[in-house]
Structures are given as C-alpha cells and as structure tokens.
Design a protein around this motif. Structure first.
Motif, PDB file in Angstrom:
ATOM      1  N   GLY A  49       0.777  -1.226   0.000  1.00 25.66           N
ATOM      2  CA  GLY A  49       0.000   0.000   0.000  1.00 25.66           C
ATOM      3  C   GLY A  49       0.808   1.274   0.000  1.00 25.66           C
ATOM      4  O   GLY A  49       0.272   2.335   0.229  1.00 25.66           O
ATOM      5  N   GLY A  50       2.099   1.211  -0.234  1.00 21.53           N
ATOM      6  CA  GLY A  50       2.926   2.416  -0.231  1.00 21.53           C
ATOM      7  C   GLY A  50       2.966   3.074   1.126  1.00 21.53           C
ATOM      8  O   GLY A  50       2.863   4.290   1.240  1.00 21.53           O
ATOM      9  N   GLY A  51       3.135   2.271   2.167  1.00 23.41           N
ATOM     10  CA  GLY A  51       3.072   2.774   3.532  1.00 23.41           C
ATOM     11  C   GLY A  51       4.053   3.875   3.838  1.00 23.41           C
ATOM     12  O   GLY A  51       3.710   4.859   4.481  1.00 23.41           O
ATOM     13  N   VAL A  52       5.285   3.747   3.379  1.00 24.16           N
ATOM     14  CA  VAL A  52       6.300   4.756   3.669  1.00 24.16           C
ATOM     15  C   VAL A  52       5.943   6.072   2.987  1.00 24.16           C
ATOM     16  O   VAL A  52       6.030   7.150   3.596  1.00 24.16           O
ATOM     17  CB  VAL A  52       7.705   4.268   3.235  1.00 24.16           C
ATOM     18  N   MET A  53       5.509   6.003   1.738  1.00 19.74           N
ATOM     19  CA  MET A  53       5.152   7.228   1.021  1.00 19.74           C
ATOM     20  C   MET A  53       3.937   7.897   1.644  1.00 19.74           C
ATOM     21  O   MET A  53       3.889   9.121   1.764  1.00 19.74           O
ATOM     22  CB  MET A  53       4.881   6.928  -0.456  1.00 19.74           C
ATOM     23  N   ALA A  54       2.967   7.115   2.059  1.00 20.29           N
ATOM     24  CA  ALA A  54       1.772   7.682   2.686  1.00 20.29           C
ATOM     25  C   ALA A  54       2.134   8.343   4.011  1.00 20.29           C
ATOM     26  O   ALA A  54       1.615   9.413   4.334  1.00 20.29           O
ATOM     27  CB  ALA A  54       0.722   6.600   2.901  1.00 20.29           C
ATOM     28  N   MET A  55       3.025   7.740   4.780  1.00 20.15           N
ATOM     29  CA  MET A  55       3.440   8.336   6.045  1.00 20.15           C
ATOM     30  C   MET A  55       4.221   9.627   5.804  1.00 20.15           C
ATOM     31  O   MET A  55       4.036  10.619   6.510  1.00 20.15           O
ATOM     32  CB  MET A  55       4.260   7.340   6.859  1.00 20.15           C
ATOM     33  N   LEU A  56       5.094   9.631   4.795  1.00 19.89           N
ATOM     34  CA  LEU A  56       5.841  10.850   4.472  1.00 19.89           C
ATOM     35  C   LEU A  56       4.898  11.942   3.988  1.00 19.89           C
ATOM     36  O   LEU A  56       5.080  13.116   4.315  1.00 19.89           O
ATOM     37  CB  LEU A  56       6.904  10.561   3.416  1.00 19.89           C
ATOM     38  N   PHE A  57       3.902  11.571   3.208  1.00 21.03           N
ATOM     39  CA  PHE A  57       2.910  12.537   2.742  1.00 21.03           C
ATOM     40  C   PHE A  57       2.144  13.135   3.919  1.00 21.03           C
ATOM     41  O   PHE A  57       1.910  14.341   3.980  1.00 21.03           O
ATOM     42  CB  PHE A  57       1.940  11.865   1.764  1.00 21.03           C
TER      43      PHE A  57
END
Length: 99
Positions: A49-57
C-alpha cells in the motif's frame, strides 16, 4: 458608531499569515490522520500500500501546509488591505460600535 476607514497593510498581512498558518496546521493534521489511517488499512489488508510514502505525505502535510497557507495569507493581506483602504475612502468604511 465608529468607522474603520484605514487598515495598516503589514498589520493585516501579519494577522492573515498567522491565521492561515493555523488553518494550514489544522488541515495538515487532518490530511496526516487520513494518510496514517490509509497506511493502517492497507497494512491490515495485507498489502504494501505504499506505507512509507503515505506516512511521508502525512508528515509532510503538517509541515508544508502551514508554511504555504501562511504565505498565501500574507500575500492576501498585502493585496486586500490597500484595496480596503481605497474602497473605504469611497464608501466610508466598516461601522463598529465601541463601548
């Protein structure tokens, strides 16, 4: 009744910058909350789910939005205060009752 016929341009710009920065912080927190909820739902479903990118966003929204909103508020104040001063000369300003 008293009438406000002139506003200080930098005063209005600073007030709007701070007000909009707080709005940006609020909206950034809401976006961050939804991004973190999306990461949690994506992880629970078993996907990456693109967890790292979502958290950075989400974290970026809390940092970037107050800065952007604050700048927009400052520029808006720089534009609107002289316009108010110009219109107040013609119309007479805003009437307020002081006690």
């Amino acid at each position: 009744m008293q009438s406000i016929t002139r506003l200080g341009v930098l005063s209005v710009a600073k007030m709007l910058a701070v007000t909009y920065a707080f709005l940006g912080l609020f909206f950034g927190a809401v976006i961050s909350l939804f991004a973190l909820m999306g990461v949690a739902v994506g992880s629970a479903a078993g996907g990456d789910g693109g967890g790292v990118m979502a958290m950075l966003f989400g974290v970026g929204a809390v940092i970037v939005l107050p800065i952007v909103y604050g700048c927009i508020g400052f520029v808006g104040g720089l534009i609107m205060a002289p316009l108010y001063n110009l219109v107040a000369k013609v119309v007479g300003g805003i009437e307020v009752e002081l006690s």
